[in-house]
Design a protein around this motif. Structure first.
Motif, short mmCIF file in Angstrom:
data_model
loop_
_atom_site.label_atom_id
_atom_site.label_comp_id
_atom_site.label_asym_id
_atom_site.label_seq_id
_atom_site.Cartn_x
_atom_site.Cartn_y
_atom_site.Cartn_z
N VAL A 1 0.28 -13.40 -17.92
CA VAL A 1 -0.52 -12.21 -18.17
C VAL A 1 -1.99 -12.61 -18.16
CG1 VAL A 1 -1.09 -10.44 -19.85
CG2 VAL A 1 1.28 -11.09 -19.53
N LEU A 2 -2.80 -11.85 -17.47
CA LEU A 2 -4.25 -12.06 -17.43
C LEU A 2 -4.94 -10.91 -18.14
CD1 LEU A 2 -4.59 -13.04 -13.67
CD2 LEU A 2 -4.56 -14.58 -15.63
N TYR A 10 -20.64 -4.40 -9.19
CA TYR A 10 -20.84 -2.95 -9.11
C TYR A 10 -19.78 -2.16 -9.86
CZ TYR A 10 -23.96 -4.52 -5.47
OH TYR A 10 -24.94 -5.16 -4.78
N ARG A 11 -18.62 -2.76 -9.99
CA ARG A 11 -17.53 -2.06 -10.67
C ARG A 11 -16.68 -3.08 -11.39
NH1 ARG A 11 -13.96 2.93 -9.14
NH2 ARG A 11 -12.33 2.64 -10.68
N ILE A 12 -16.70 -3.02 -12.71
CA ILE A 12 -15.93 -3.95 -13.53
C ILE A 12 -15.02 -3.13 -14.44
CG2 ILE A 12 -16.05 -5.65 -15.38
CD1 ILE A 12 -18.60 -6.69 -14.17
N ASN A 13 -13.80 -3.61 -14.60
CA ASN A 13 -12.83 -2.95 -15.45
C ASN A 13 -12.18 -4.00 -16.35
OD1 ASN A 13 -11.15 -1.01 -16.52
ND2 ASN A 13 -9.69 -1.10 -14.84
N TYR A 14 -12.19 -3.77 -17.65
CA TYR A 14 -11.49 -4.65 -18.57
C TYR A 14 -10.05 -4.19 -18.60
CZ TYR A 14 -10.41 -7.42 -22.69
OH TYR A 14 -9.87 -8.33 -23.55
N THR A 15 -9.12 -5.08 -18.24
CA THR A 15 -7.73 -4.67 -18.12
C THR A 15 -6.80 -5.85 -18.37
OG1 THR A 15 -6.19 -3.43 -16.74
CG2 THR A 15 -7.56 -5.08 -15.62
N VAL A 16 -5.53 -5.57 -18.30
CA VAL A 16 -4.47 -6.57 -18.45
C VAL A 16 -3.63 -6.51 -17.19
CG1 VAL A 16 -2.52 -7.31 -19.85
CG2 VAL A 16 -4.42 -6.12 -20.93
N LEU A 17 -3.36 -7.67 -16.59
CA LEU A 17 -2.57 -7.74 -15.36
C LEU A 17 -1.44 -8.75 -15.52
CD1 LEU A 17 -5.52 -8.04 -12.81
CD2 LEU A 17 -4.21 -5.98 -13.34
N GLY A 18 -0.37 -8.53 -14.78
CA GLY A 18 0.70 -9.52 -14.74
C GLY A 18 2.07 -8.90 -14.87
N ALA A 24 6.60 -4.67 -19.86
CA ALA A 24 6.35 -3.94 -21.10
C ALA A 24 6.28 -2.44 -20.84
CB ALA A 24 5.07 -4.43 -21.77
N SER A 25 5.62 -2.07 -19.77
CA SER A 25 5.52 -0.66 -19.41
C SER A 25 6.89 -0.06 -19.10
CB SER A 25 4.58 -0.51 -18.21
OG SER A 25 4.58 0.82 -17.76
#
Length: 186
Positions: A1-2, A10-18, A24-25
């Motif tokens: 998990v990242l 120009y476009r940044i998003n704080y998120t969780v990936l993996g 979990a979803s």
């Protein structure tokens, strides 16, 4: 998990990936047909803190995963014998990493609406697990009888209701039954 900021200047998003996030979803979505609050994968059950009782609710496939997952519901902390809710008064949770310990006051909040004594919950779990053994073997008549006994103990138990429905559907002529519960939505 990242976890972190992803994108460019120009476009940044704080998120969780993996893959763990996707699982979990999917487990969160699986709470809906089971009418549970928390479902965990085998890996979470195995790696959880000691002192929790679980019941296996079934072998499940979820969108985006080819393999069959063994899915469990946490029931209560063995050390304090406080039940964990089986279905929520609102909202659902899916967890695929280590199950964290709750404080007594947090457990009181979670359990205030359910109030099932541990002995009754243990008896329900015994019937449910016996029903699951029969279900997996394809003995749908015996499974249905056992799940019916579980439903007589706790009428509003979501997993028991779902398994009764699946037993009845599996016995219909022409139905291809394989013992796997399919969660078709994300």
């Amino acid at each position: 998990v990242l976890v972190g900021n992803f994108g460019c200047e120009y476009r940044i998003n704080y998120t969780v990936l993996g893959d763990g996030v996707n699982l979990a979803s999917r487990l969160e979505a699986a709470n809906k047909p089971f009418r549970t609050v928390v479902l965990v994968a085998e890996s979470t059950r195995t790696n959880s803190l000691p002192g929790f009782a679980f019941r296996k609710v079934g072998s499940v496939t979820v969108p985006g995963k080819a393999e069959v997952l063994e899915v469990y519901e946490p029931l209560y902390r063995i050390s304090t014998a406080v039940p964990v809710p089986i279905s929520p008064p609102g909202g659902v949770i899916g967890i695929t990493t280590t199950l964290f310990s709750l404080t007594e006051s947090e457990q009181d909040v979670l359990n205030a609406w359910r109030g099932i004594p541990r002995t009754l919950l243990d008896e329900l779990t015994q019937h449910y697990e016996q029903g699951m053994r029969e279900y997996v073997l394809g003995n749908l008549e015996e499974a249905e009888e056992t799940f019916t006994r579980a439903a007589e103990l706790v009428a509003d138990d979501g997993p028991t209701k779902l398994m009764l429905q699946l037993c009845r559907e599996g016995k219909k002529p022409g139905v291809r039954w394989d013992g796997v519960i399919r969660v078709d939505h994300k």
